[in-house]
Design an enzyme around this catalytic site. Structure first.
Site, PDB file in Angstrom:
ATOM      1  N   HIS A  34       0.776  -1.143  -0.070  1.00 38.23           N
ATOM      2  CA  HIS A  34       0.102   0.074  -0.049  1.00 38.23           C
ATOM      3  C   HIS A  34       0.830   1.209   0.006  1.00 38.23           C
ATOM      4  O   HIS A  34       1.959   1.179  -0.095  1.00 38.23           O
ATOM      5  CB  HIS A  34      -0.953  -0.029   1.122  1.00 38.23           C
ATOM      6  N   HIS A  37       4.015   1.283   2.302  1.00 40.02           N
ATOM      7  CA  HIS A  37       5.289   0.622   1.837  1.00 40.02           C
ATOM      8  C   HIS A  37       5.861   1.149   0.557  1.00 40.02           C
ATOM      9  O   HIS A  37       6.980   1.320   0.304  1.00 40.02           O
ATOM     10  CB  HIS A  37       4.663  -1.036   1.245  1.00 40.02           C
ATOM     11  N   GLN A 153       9.429  -3.050  16.152  1.00 38.15           N
ATOM     12  CA  GLN A 153       9.994  -3.843  15.453  1.00 38.15           C
ATOM     13  C   GLN A 153      11.379  -2.970  14.842  1.00 38.15           C
ATOM     14  O   GLN A 153      12.268  -3.423  14.863  1.00 38.15           O
ATOM     15  CB  GLN A 153       9.157  -4.070  14.118  1.00 38.15           C
ATOM     16  N   SER A 186      -1.821  -3.411   5.739  1.00 39.38           N
ATOM     17  CA  SER A 186      -2.413  -4.499   5.015  1.00 39.38           C
ATOM     18  C   SER A 186      -3.479  -5.094   5.742  1.00 39.38           C
ATOM     19  O   SER A 186      -4.376  -5.694   4.763  1.00 39.38           O
ATOM     20  CB  SER A 186      -1.309  -5.767   4.702  1.00 39.38           C
TER      21      SER A 186
HETATM   22  P1  AMP Z   1       4.650  -5.327   6.672  1.00 41.15           P
HETATM   23  O1  AMP Z   1       4.536  -5.652   5.105  1.00 41.15           O
HETATM   24  O2  AMP Z   1       3.416  -4.885   7.298  1.00 41.15           O
HETATM   25  O3  AMP Z   1       5.643  -6.009   7.377  1.00 41.15           O
HETATM   26  O4  AMP Z   1       5.526  -3.773   6.561  1.00 41.15           O
HETATM   27  C1  AMP Z   1       6.696  -3.658   5.847  1.00 41.15           C
HETATM   28  C2  AMP Z   1       7.325  -2.507   6.066  1.00 41.15           C
HETATM   29  O5  AMP Z   1       6.436  -1.252   5.766  1.00 41.15           O
HETATM   30  C3  AMP Z   1       7.817  -2.247   7.536  1.00 41.15           C
HETATM   31  O6  AMP Z   1       9.027  -1.629   7.889  1.00 41.15           O
HETATM   32  C4  AMP Z   1       6.440  -1.523   8.086  1.00 41.15           C
HETATM   33  O7  AMP Z   1       6.858  -0.669   9.307  1.00 41.15           O
HETATM   34  C5  AMP Z   1       6.170  -0.508   7.062  1.00 41.15           C
HETATM   35  N1  AMP Z   1       4.880   0.056   6.945  1.00 41.15           N
HETATM   36  C6  AMP Z   1       3.599  -0.491   7.099  1.00 41.15           C
HETATM   37  N2  AMP Z   1       2.764   0.065   7.108  1.00 41.15           N
HETATM   38  C7  AMP Z   1       3.199   1.357   7.196  1.00 41.15           C
HETATM   39  C8  AMP Z   1       2.856   2.886   6.846  1.00 41.15           C
HETATM   40  N3  AMP Z   1       1.336   2.941   7.036  1.00 41.15           N
HETATM   41  N4  AMP Z   1       3.513   3.997   6.737  1.00 41.15           N
HETATM   42  C9  AMP Z   1       4.682   3.582   6.652  1.00 41.15           C
HETATM   43  N5  AMP Z   1       5.512   2.308   6.753  1.00 41.15           N
HETATM   44  C10 AMP Z   1       4.627   1.361   6.917  1.00 41.15           C
END
Ligand code: AMP
Length: 283
Positions: A34, A37, A153, A186
């Site tokens: 999204h 990312h 994280q 997500s």
């Molecule tokens: P995920 O796919 O949820 O494991 O996230 C992958 C990376 O994207 C991680 O470093 C998350 O912190 C980052 N991320 C997820 N959602 C957001 C958001 N709304 N804004 C900025 N970074 C995000």
């Protein structure tokens, strides 16, 4: 944009880029990409010559009964979104290639990985630390971009890099939100219409907590109670935790000063969401 699906091929591809003088950016994700990312990928593209985005739903970070099987997997859409945001390579390994059955190694970041999300989801941050360590080992020297959205994280990954001397510079990126304040995730796509309408209460509650600190509240317990009361006034939302902690140690301070982080987790039906904000109180 190059797509690599075999674990054995990633290190060589990035070694070749570095040999050609190219700086490598790494953006680990679980896919279902999204705009949050995309902001990480776009930042990496501004700061690095090549950007490797990883798309891997990591089984190690899901507990029994969690949404590993249901987690959205749309590789074609992810490839298009990654390329549009500026990725030059996507690494999308299969689970058995990434973690063969004979794997026995876990990475545990003590303390930082045991509180908050670690307390609510035992083993979750071990799963995160283990996959990130493996991605760093495969990627080699790079800048790695992580979102503030998953603040704990980020702190765990920074500790991992320092403790195990990975040749990686961790770059934190701000949380991207919808217009009503809901942090993009997500998992937002799991929300029903009413749940989606209720979800912005999470950010509203965090902002109210931050405002109370900036207005002079010194007691972390009072801030937690305030945030909890706002969240719990919304009938569709069940709070898991709301805490204000020292931004570096994740410990609850005796007195609210310095760099702080307010974090919460809550359920809307079957969907569990996390969010957080930073607050700085001059000592
Ligand atoms: P995920 O796919 O949820 O494991 O996230 C992958 C990376 O994207 C991680 O470093 C998350 O912190 C980052 N991320 C997820 N959602 C957001 C958001 N709304 N804004 C900025 N970074 C995000």
């Amino acid at each position: 944009m190059q797509v690599i699906e075999r674990v054995a091929e990633l290190a060589g591809a990035l070694d070749a880029e570095r040999a050609a003088g190219h700086g490598v950016g790494l953006v680990p994700t679980m896919g279902a990409l999204h705009a949050g990312h995309a902001s990480l990928i776009a930042r990496a593209a501004r700061e690095c010559d090549v950007v490797a985005t990883t798309v891997f739903v990591n089984p190690l970070q899901f507990g029994p009964g969690e949404d590993y099987d249901a987690y959205p997997r749309h590789l074609d859409a992810d490839l298009a979104a990654a390329e549009k945001a500026g990725a030059t390579l996507v690494f999308a390994p299969g689970p058995a290639d990434m973690f063969p059955a004979e794997r026995r190694t876990w990475v545990h970041v003590g303390g930082l990985g045991d509180v908050l999300e670690g307390a609510s989801r035992p083993g979750h941050l071990d799963g995160v630390a283990t996959v990130v360590a493996k991605l760093f080992a495969l990627a080699g020297p790079c800048r790695a971009f992580f979102g503030d959205k998953d603040y704990q994280q980020l702190v765990v990954v920074r500790r991992l890099v320092a403790d195990l001397s990975f040749p990686v510079a961790v770059v934190a990126c701000p949380t991207v939100r919808d217009v009503d304040g809901l942090a993009l995730s997500s998992r937002n796509r799991y929300l029903g219409v009413d749940e989606r309408a209720a979800a912005p209460v999470l950010f509203r509650a965090l902002r109210a907590g931050a405002a109370s600190i900036l207005a002079g509240e010194l007691d972390p317990a009072e801030v937690s109670l305030l945030v909890a009361a706002i969240v719990e006034a919304e009938p569709l939302v069940t709070l898991d935790y709301a805490e204000v902690v020292d931004a570096a140690t994740l410990e609850v301070p005796e007195k609210l000063e310095g760099e702080l982080r307010l974090l919460l987790a809550a359920r809307l039906g079957a969907t569990r969401l996390v969010d957080n904000v930073g607050v700085r109180v001059p000592a």
